[in-house]
Scaffold this motif. Structure first.
Motif, PDB file in Angstrom:
ATOM      1  N   GLY A  52       8.459  12.228  -2.012  1.00 21.60           N
ATOM      2  CA  GLY A  52       8.767  11.272  -3.073  1.00 21.60           C
ATOM      3  C   GLY A  52       8.511   9.829  -2.698  1.00 21.60           C
ATOM      4  N   VAL A  53       7.557   9.583  -1.811  1.00 25.12           N
ATOM      5  CA  VAL A  53       7.277   8.220  -1.388  1.00 25.12           C
ATOM      6  C   VAL A  53       6.676   7.421  -2.549  1.00 25.12           C
ATOM      7  CG1 VAL A  53       4.956   8.802  -0.550  1.00 25.12           C
ATOM      8  CG2 VAL A  53       6.138   6.801   0.357  1.00 25.12           C
ATOM      9  N   ASP A  54       7.103   6.185  -2.711  1.00 26.48           N
ATOM     10  CA  ASP A  54       6.569   5.283  -3.732  1.00 26.48           C
ATOM     11  C   ASP A  54       5.384   4.536  -3.115  1.00 26.48           C
ATOM     12  OD1 ASP A  54       5.965   3.365  -5.601  1.00 26.48           O
ATOM     13  OD2 ASP A  54       8.047   2.831  -6.024  1.00 26.48           O
ATOM     14  N   LEU A  55       4.175   4.980  -3.449  1.00 25.45           N
ATOM     15  CA  LEU A  55       2.987   4.416  -2.812  1.00 25.45           C
ATOM     16  C   LEU A  55       2.820   2.944  -3.151  1.00 25.45           C
ATOM     17  CD1 LEU A  55       0.487   5.216  -1.075  1.00 25.45           C
ATOM     18  CD2 LEU A  55      -0.770   5.311  -3.214  1.00 25.45           C
ATOM     19  N   THR A  56       3.098   2.577  -4.406  1.00 28.12           N
ATOM     20  CA  THR A  56       2.942   1.169  -4.780  1.00 28.12           C
ATOM     21  C   THR A  56       3.864   0.282  -3.954  1.00 28.12           C
ATOM     22  OG1 THR A  56       4.537   1.493  -6.574  1.00 28.12           O
ATOM     23  CG2 THR A  56       2.217   1.708  -7.122  1.00 28.12           C
ATOM     24  N   GLU A  57       5.080   0.760  -3.716  1.00 33.15           N
ATOM     25  CA  GLU A  57       6.015   0.001  -2.883  1.00 33.15           C
ATOM     26  C   GLU A  57       5.519  -0.082  -1.449  1.00 33.15           C
ATOM     27  OE1 GLU A  57      10.588   0.383  -1.150  1.00 33.15           O
ATOM     28  OE2 GLU A  57       9.969   1.555  -2.903  1.00 33.15           O
ATOM     29  N   LEU A  58       4.909   1.015  -0.982  1.00 33.28           N
ATOM     30  CA  LEU A  58       4.431   1.065   0.402  1.00 33.28           C
ATOM     31  C   LEU A  58       3.288   0.099   0.640  1.00 33.28           C
ATOM     32  CD1 LEU A  58       4.271   2.365   3.245  1.00 33.28           C
ATOM     33  CD2 LEU A  58       2.793   4.119   2.236  1.00 33.28           C
ATOM     34  N   ILE A  59       2.254   0.161  -0.198  1.00 30.28           N
ATOM     35  CA  ILE A  59       1.054  -0.643   0.082  1.00 30.28           C
ATOM     36  C   ILE A  59       1.133  -2.048  -0.513  1.00 30.28           C
ATOM     37  CG2 ILE A  59      -0.412   1.375   0.291  1.00 30.28           C
ATOM     38  CD1 ILE A  59      -1.491   0.905  -2.440  1.00 30.28           C
ATOM     39  N   ASP A  60       2.129  -2.307  -1.357  1.00 26.29           N
ATOM     40  CA  ASP A  60       2.309  -3.657  -1.877  1.00 26.29           C
ATOM     41  C   ASP A  60       3.181  -4.525  -0.966  1.00 26.29           C
ATOM     42  OD1 ASP A  60       0.718  -3.462  -4.070  1.00 26.29           O
ATOM     43  OD2 ASP A  60       2.314  -2.940  -5.466  1.00 26.29           O
ATOM     44  N   ALA A  61       3.841  -3.897  -0.004  1.00 26.82           N
ATOM     45  CA  ALA A  61       4.742  -4.642   0.873  1.00 26.82           C
ATOM     46  C   ALA A  61       3.954  -5.636   1.733  1.00 26.82           C
ATOM     47  CB  ALA A  61       5.521  -3.677   1.766  1.00 26.82           C
ATOM     48  N   PRO A  62       4.457  -6.878   1.889  1.00 28.69           N
ATOM     49  CA  PRO A  62       3.764  -7.865   2.731  1.00 28.69           C
ATOM     50  C   PRO A  62       3.544  -7.369   4.156  1.00 28.69           C
ATOM     51  CG  PRO A  62       5.496  -8.914   1.428  1.00 28.69           C
ATOM     52  CD  PRO A  62       5.650  -7.435   1.236  1.00 28.69           C
ATOM     53  N   ALA A  63       4.505  -6.616   4.693  1.00 28.14           N
ATOM     54  CA  ALA A  63       4.348  -6.100   6.056  1.00 28.14           C
ATOM     55  C   ALA A  63       3.184  -5.126   6.131  1.00 28.14           C
ATOM     56  CB  ALA A  63       5.644  -5.411   6.502  1.00 28.14           C
ATOM     57  N   THR A  64       3.025  -4.291   5.095  1.00 24.88           N
ATOM     58  CA  THR A  64       1.919  -3.329   5.071  1.00 24.88           C
ATOM     59  C   THR A  64       0.582  -4.058   5.031  1.00 24.88           C
ATOM     60  OG1 THR A  64       3.293  -1.703   3.932  1.00 24.88           O
ATOM     61  CG2 THR A  64       0.907  -1.388   3.841  1.00 24.88           C
ATOM     62  N   GLU A  65       0.512  -5.099   4.223  1.00 22.36           N
ATOM     63  CA  GLU A  65      -0.724  -5.880   4.134  1.00 22.36           C
ATOM     64  C   GLU A  65      -1.104  -6.452   5.497  1.00 22.36           C
ATOM     65  OE1 GLU A  65      -2.564  -9.793   1.803  1.00 22.36           O
ATOM     66  OE2 GLU A  65      -0.482  -9.194   1.498  1.00 22.36           O
ATOM     67  N   LYS A  66      -0.128  -6.996   6.209  1.00 24.30           N
ATOM     68  CA  LYS A  66      -0.419  -7.577   7.514  1.00 24.30           C
ATOM     69  C   LYS A  66      -0.849  -6.504   8.520  1.00 24.30           C
ATOM     70  CE  LYS A  66      -0.302 -11.151   8.198  1.00 24.30           C
ATOM     71  NZ  LYS A  66      -1.417 -12.141   8.137  1.00 24.30           N
ATOM     72  N   VAL A  67      -0.201  -5.334   8.453  1.00 28.41           N
ATOM     73  CA  VAL A  67      -0.578  -4.239   9.347  1.00 28.41           C
ATOM     74  C   VAL A  67      -2.009  -3.796   9.067  1.00 28.41           C
ATOM     75  CG1 VAL A  67      -0.158  -1.821   9.896  1.00 28.41           C
ATOM     76  CG2 VAL A  67       1.763  -3.408   9.762  1.00 28.41           C
ATOM     77  N   VAL A  68      -2.358  -3.667   7.780  1.00 27.52           N
ATOM     78  CA  VAL A  68      -3.716  -3.253   7.412  1.00 27.52           C
ATOM     79  C   VAL A  68      -4.731  -4.284   7.898  1.00 27.52           C
ATOM     80  CG1 VAL A  68      -5.265  -2.804   5.475  1.00 27.52           C
ATOM     81  CG2 VAL A  68      -2.960  -1.876   5.439  1.00 27.52           C
ATOM     82  N   GLU A  69      -4.407  -5.566   7.783  1.00 28.65           N
ATOM     83  CA  GLU A  69      -5.314  -6.609   8.263  1.00 28.65           C
ATOM     84  C   GLU A  69      -5.532  -6.496   9.773  1.00 28.65           C
ATOM     85  OE1 GLU A  69      -3.592 -10.249   7.036  1.00 28.65           O
ATOM     86  OE2 GLU A  69      -4.250 -10.080   4.950  1.00 28.65           O
TER      87      GLU A  69
END
Length: 408
Positions: free
Chosen positions: A45-62
Motif C-alpha cells: 500500500g505504498v503511496d508512490l506520489t508521496e514517495l517520489i514527491d518528497a524533497p529527500a527522494t528528489e535529492k537522493v535521486v539527484e
C-alpha cells in the motif's frame, strides 16, 4: 513506506547473493527487481506520489544520477575511448544528436499538445543507452569484442552529454522559475554547465593527482583510497551546486578527467574504483525497485494511449538504428558489426532517473504523468526487446562463424 523499503532491501540482497547464478543462466537481475517492485508496491500500500514527491527522494535521486554519471565515465577500459579511435566519436557526436533530433521531431508529430521543452525532456529520457538491464551482452563471447567495447563506451558517455540538455529543458518548463525568457534559460544552463565543467575538471584532476601522490608514497591504505574516490563524486556535485553550477555535469566531467589522469603514464589499479562502482550497483538496484513500483502505479492509473506506444516502439528502433547506421558508414566496422551496434542499445538506469527527476520537477501534473508513462514503457519494452535482440545477434555471429569455418 517501511514495509516497502524492507522488502526492497531483501529483494536486492537476494539478487546480489545469487548474482553469479543469475549471470550463468542469463537471467537479468534488474528484471527480477522490477517484477518484485510491481508486486510489492500494491501489497504494501505504498503511496508512490508521496514517495517520489518528497524533497529527500528528489535529492537522493539527484545524487544517484551524479554517482552513475561519474562511474559511467570511469568504467571504460583501455583509455578514454576503449582503444577505439573514430567510432565512439561518430556515435557521440553524430548518432546521439541525430537520435535526439529524431525523437524530438517524432514527438512533435505524435504529441501535438505538448510544449517543445517537454518534448526535449522526453527525448532526453528515451535516447541514452545503458547496458545494466542487458549486462550479459558484455560477456557474450559470440559478439565481437570491438562491438561490445564500443557499446560500453557509448553507454558510458551519452547520458553525461544529455544531462545538461535535460536540465535546460526542465528550466524551460518551469514557468515560475527565475528565467524570464527562453534565451535567459538557455544562457543560464550554458553558464551552469561551464561552471560545472570547471569544478569537475579541478576535482577530477586534483583527486587523481592526490591519490597518485599518497599511493606512491604509501600514505594511504586501499580502503582509504576507495573511500576517497566516492567522496570525489559528492565533492564535484556539491561544489558545482554551491557555485550555481550543474552538479550532474560536474560529476560526469570529474569522472572523465579522473579516468584520464589515472591512465596517463601508469598501470591502472582498477581496485581504486571498486567501492564507487559497488555503490553505483546498489543505487541502480534501488532505482529498479522504485521503477517496478512506478509501473504498478501507472497500471493502476490507466494504460497509455496508442501515441505513446508508437513513439516508444520508434524510439527503440528507428530513432536509435537510423542515426547509428549513418554515423558508422565508411567506418572500419563490418556491415554486420554496424547493424549489431545499431540494434543493441538498451535503455535503463539513466532513463529511470531522468524520468523520476522530471516527474519531481514538472509543475503540470498531466505533462509529468506523460513523461512518466513514456519512461516506464520505454524501459520495460527495452528489457524485453533487447533481451531477445542480444540472443539473436549472438546467434547470427555464431552462424556466420560456422559458415566461414565450413567454407574454409
Amino acid at each position: 513506506m517501511g514495509p516497502f523499503v524492507v522488502v526492497g532491501l531483501c529483494v536486492g540482497l537476494a539478487c546480489l547473493l545469487v548474482s553469479r547464478t543469475l549471470d550463468a543462466r542469463r537471467i537479468s537481475a534488474p528484471l527480477i527487481v522490477v517484477v518484485a517492485g510491481m508486486i510489492v508496491a500494491p501489497l504494501t500500500g505504498v503511496d508512490l506520489t508521496e514517495l517520489i514527491d518528497a524533497p529527500a527522494t528528489e535529492k537522493v535521486v539527484e545524487l544517484v544520477l551524479a554517482l552513475l554519471l561519474f562511474v559511467d565515465a570511469t568504467e571504460v577500459r583501455g583509455g578514454l575511448f576503449g582503444g577505439e579511435r573514430s567510432a565512439p566519436v561518430r556515435l557521440l557526436a553524430l548518432a546521439l544528436p541525430g537520435s535526439m533530433a529524431l525523437a524530438l521531431g517524432l514527438g512533435a508529430v505524435l504529441f501535438t499538445d505538448l510544449p517543445l521543452a517537454v518534448l526535449a525532456v522526453i527525448a532526453c529520457v528515451v535516447v541514452p543507452t545503458d547496458l545494466s538491464p542487458a549486462s550479459i551482452l558484455l560477456r557474450d563471447s559470440r559478439i565481437p569484442l570491438r562491438v561490445r567495447r564500443l557499446l560500453n563506451v557509448e553507454s558510458g558517455y551519452n547520458d553525461g552529454i544529455v544531462a545538461p540538455i535535460f536540465v535546460i529543458a526542465l528550466a524551460l518548463i518551469d514557468d515560475e522559475g527565475p528565467h524570464e525568457s527562453t534565451a535567459e534559460a538557455v544562457l543560464h544552463g550554458i553558464q551552469a554547465s561551464v561552471v560545472a565543467g570547471g569544478v569537475g575538471a579541478v576535482v577530477g584532476y586534483g583527486g587523481a593527482r592526490a591519490i597518485r601522490f599518497v599511493v606512491d608514497r604509501g600514505l594511504a591504505d586501499p580502503r582509504g583510497v576507495r573511500l576517497a574516490v566516492v567522496l570525489l563524486v559528492f565533492l564535484s556535485y556539491t561544489g558545482a551546486t554551491v557555485l550555481s553550477g550543474n552538479g550532474f555535469v560536474a560529476a560526469f566531467v570529474a569522472g572523465i578527467v579522473f579516468h584520464a589522469s589515472r591512465t596517463v603514464g601508469r598501470t591502472v589499479d582498477t581496485s581504486e574504483l571498486a567501492m564507487v562502482e559497488d555503490l553505483a550497483v546498489l543505487s541502480s538496484t534501488a532505482m529498479w525497485f522504485v521503477f517496478g513500483a512506478t509501473v504498478s502505479y501507472l497500471i493502476g492509473v490507466g494504460l497509455p494511449g496508442w501515441e505513446i506506444v508508437v513513439f516508444v516502439a520508434a524510439a527503440l528502433t528507428v530513432v536509435r538504428i537510423l542515426p547509428t547506421r549513418l554515423a558508422l558508414l565508411r567506418s572500419d566496422f563490418s556491415r554486420r558489426d554496424r547493424r549489431a551496434v545499431a540494434v543493441l542499445g538498451p535503455r535503463g538506469s539513466a532513463s529511470i532517473v531522468f524520468g523520476l527527476l522530471a516527474w519531481n520537477e514538472m509543475a503540470d501534473l498531466d505533462d509529468a504523468f506523460f513523461v512518466l508513462y513514456v519512461m516506464a514503457l520505454t524501459v520495460l519494452a527495452s528489457i524485453l526487446f533487447h533481451g531477445v535482440a542480444v540472443g539473436r545477434v549472438g546467434a547470427g555471429y555464431e552462424r556466420a562463424g560456422a559458415s566461414a569455418e565450413g567454407g574454409s
